[in-house]
Motif scaffolding. Structure first.
Motif, mmCIF file in Angstrom:
data_model
loop_
_atom_site.group_PDB
_atom_site.id
_atom_site.type_symbol
_atom_site.label_atom_id
_atom_site.label_comp_id
_atom_site.label_asym_id
_atom_site.label_seq_id
_atom_site.Cartn_x
_atom_site.Cartn_y
_atom_site.Cartn_z
ATOM 1 N N VAL A 1 -5.899 3.152 3.293
ATOM 2 C CA VAL A 1 -5.802 1.714 3.012
ATOM 3 C C VAL A 1 -4.833 1.045 3.978
ATOM 4 C CG1 VAL A 1 -5.185 -0.009 1.266
ATOM 5 C CG2 VAL A 1 -6.393 2.066 0.583
ATOM 6 N N ARG B 1 -4.498 -0.933 -4.614
ATOM 7 C CA ARG B 1 -5.608 -0.312 -3.882
ATOM 8 C C ARG B 1 -5.553 1.216 -3.815
ATOM 9 N NH1 ARG B 1 -5.802 -3.676 1.542
ATOM 10 N NH2 ARG B 1 -7.742 -2.517 1.906
ATOM 11 N N THR C 1 0.826 -1.202 0.000
ATOM 12 C CA THR C 1 0.000 0.000 0.000
ATOM 13 C C THR C 1 0.862 1.256 0.000
ATOM 14 O OG1 THR C 1 -1.766 -1.156 1.191
ATOM 15 C CG2 THR C 1 -1.775 1.240 1.278
#
Length: 403
Positions: free
Chosen positions: A348, A123, A69
C-alpha cells in the motif's frame, strides 16, 4: 443471455460471507470519497490556490498516506486488523467533515496530512482481513471483489459529486464523505466482530521474515511505485487536462471518470476469473497492465480529438484491471513469508509514496513543461517499471529453482 448472466455470477461463487461484508463496507466508504477526484479543482477554483501550492498540498496528501499506511501495518500486527479498521473509519468520518472549515494554505496542508494519516491506517488492516477471510485459491477474486466495490462506489461518486457541486457547492462533498465513513463503521462493527467472523486462512508463520530484507519484494515495491505514480495522474493532473485543454465541465469529468468504475464493475470479475483459469504468471500480468497504462498516455498526444480521452481511459482501465488485482494477490502470497501487516503495508505504501511524488511531480511538470511533455515523462517512468518487473520475474524463477 441467461447463460451470460449465469456465467458472470458464477465467478462470485465460493467467496466467504466476510469478504462480501468487507466489499459492502468498502462500497459505502468509497461512494462517499467523491471529494478526492475533485480535490485539485476545489483547491484551484474554490480556494484560489496556485498550481505550485496545490502540488505541495497533494504532497501532504501523499505523505499523510505514507505515514498512515506504515502506522496501520504496525498496528495491524500488534492489536489486530478489526480494531484498526473500526478506529480508522470512525475517525476519518469526523476529520473529513472538519476539513471543509480549513481555508488557508498552511491549514489545508496540515488538515489533508492528518486526514490521510487517519484514513490510510485502514488499508493494510483491510487487506490483511481480506487475506484471512479468503481461501488461498480465492484470494485474487477476493481482491477483485473489493476492487469492484471500490469502483462501483467510485463510478457513482464522481457523477453524484458533480451534481452536488453544482447544487450545494464543495462543502456538501465533505459532509457526504464524513457521514458515509461513519455509516461504514456501524456496518463493520455489526458484521465483522471477531466473535462472529470466521477466518479461512489465518495461518501463523514461525520465525517470520521482515519484508524489508526481502530483495525480490523490494524490486516489486519499486515497480509498483512507478506504476502508481503514472496511475495517480488520472486523479490529479488528468482532471485539470480535461478541464483546461478539452474544456469539460465537472459533470462531464465525473462521467468520464465514472466510466472507469462502471467498466471495472461490469467486466473485471469474469476477466480475472478467466485469467486465473489460464494460470498466467502474476508478475507478467502486472507487467502487461503497466504497458497498457503507458499506452493510455501515448494516445493523448496523438490527436486533439476529444475521443482520445475515451480511448485513453479504456486503455488505462484494462491496464488497471489486469495489473492491480494480480499485483495485490502476489503481495498477499508473498506475505506468508513474514508479518502480513508489514508486507501488505509495504504494498500500500507504494501507492502512498506515489501520492507524495506523483501528484506533486505531475502538477509541477504541467506547470513548467505542459501537458504533452508530462505525458511523455510518464511513459518513460513506465518503461523503467516494465524493466523492473521483467527483472523481478527472473529473480523469482531463480528463487524457485533454488528452493
Amino acid at each position: 443471455m441467461k447463460t451470460l448472466f449465469r456465467n458472470y455470477f458464477n465467478t462470485f461463487r465460493e467467496l466467504s460471507n466476510e469478504v462480501w461484508w468487507l466489499a459492502l463496507i468498502t462500497f459505502i466508504n468509497r461512494a462517499g470519497t467523491m471529494v478526492i477526484p475533485f480535490l485539485t479543482l476545489y483547491l484551484t477554483e474554490d480556494l484560489s490556490f496556485s498550481f505550485p501550492q496545490v502540488a505541495w498540498i497533494m504532497s501532504c496528501f501523499g505523505l499523510g498516506s505514507v505515514v498512515g499506511t506504515w502506522i496501520g501495518g504496525k498496528l495491524t500486527d500488534t492489536i489486530g486488523y478489526y480494531k484498526v479498521m473500526v478506529r480508522s473509519l470512525l475517525s476519518t468520518g469526523i476529520v473529513f467533515i472538519a476539513l471543509q472549515f480549513l481555508t488557508t494554505f498552511t491549514q489545508v496542508c496540515v488538515g489533508i496530512f492528518l486526514v490521510m494519516v487517519v484514513a490510510d491506517t485502514f488499508r493494510p488492516a483491510m487487506y490483511v482481513a481480506m487475506s484471512v477471510y479468503s481461501k488461498p485459491e480465492n484470494k485474487t477474486r477476493s481482491v477483485t471483489l473489493i476492487r469492484l466495490a471500490i469502483n462501483l462506489g467510485f463510478s457513482a461518486g464522481p457523477a453524484i459529486g458533480g451534481i452536488i457541486i453544482a447544487t450545494l457547492g464543495y462543502s456538501g462533498l465533505f459532509w457526504v464523505d464524513g457521514i458515509t465513513c461513519i455509516l461504514a463503521t456501524i456496518v463493520l462493527i455489526q458484521v465483522l466482530n471477531p466473535r462472529v467472523a470466521k477466518p479461512l486462512d489465518n495461518e501463523l508463520t514461525i520465525n517470520p521474515e521482515s519484508a524489508y530484507k526481502d530483495r525480490p519484494y523490494w524490486v516489486f515495491f519499486l515497480a509498483m511505485l512507478l506504476f502508481a505514480v503514472i496511475f495517480m495522474q488520472y486523479f490529479s493532473t488528468m482532471p485539470l487536462y480535461y478541464r483546461n485543454i478539452h474544456k469539460l465541465s465537472e459533470i462531464e469529468i465525473g462521467v468520464l471518470l465514472g466510466m472507469n468504475g462502471f467498466l471495472i464493475f461490469a467486466l473485471e470479475m469474469p476477466f480475472i476469473h478467466w485469467l486465473e483459469i489460464c494460470k498466467y504468471n502474476k508478475i507478467k500480468l502486472t507487467l502487461l497492465g503497466l504497458v497498457l497504462t503507458v499506452f493510455s498516455f501515448i494516445v493523448l498526444n496523438l490527436s486533439s480529438w476529444i475521443g482520445v480521452l475515451v480511448i485513453g481511459m479504456l486503455l488505462m482501465t484494462v491496464g488497471e484491471m489486469i495489473g492491480f488485482p494480480f499485483s495485490n494477490a502476489f503481495a498477499m502470497d508473498r506475505s506468508k513469508k513474514g508479518k502480513k501487516g508489514q508486507y501488505l503495508a509495504m504494498y500500500v505504501m507504494a501507492f502512498s509514496l506515489a501520492s507524495v511524488f506523483g501528484h506533486n511531480g505531475g502538477i509541477q511538470l504541467i506547470d513548467k513543461i505542459g501537458y504533452d511533455n508530462t505525458w511523455y515523462v510518464m511513459c518513460i517512468l513506465g518503461v523503467f517499471g516494465v524493466i523492473l518487473l521483467y527483472y523481478l520475474n527472473r529473480l523469482l524463477i531463480s528463487e524457485h529453482k533454488l528452493s
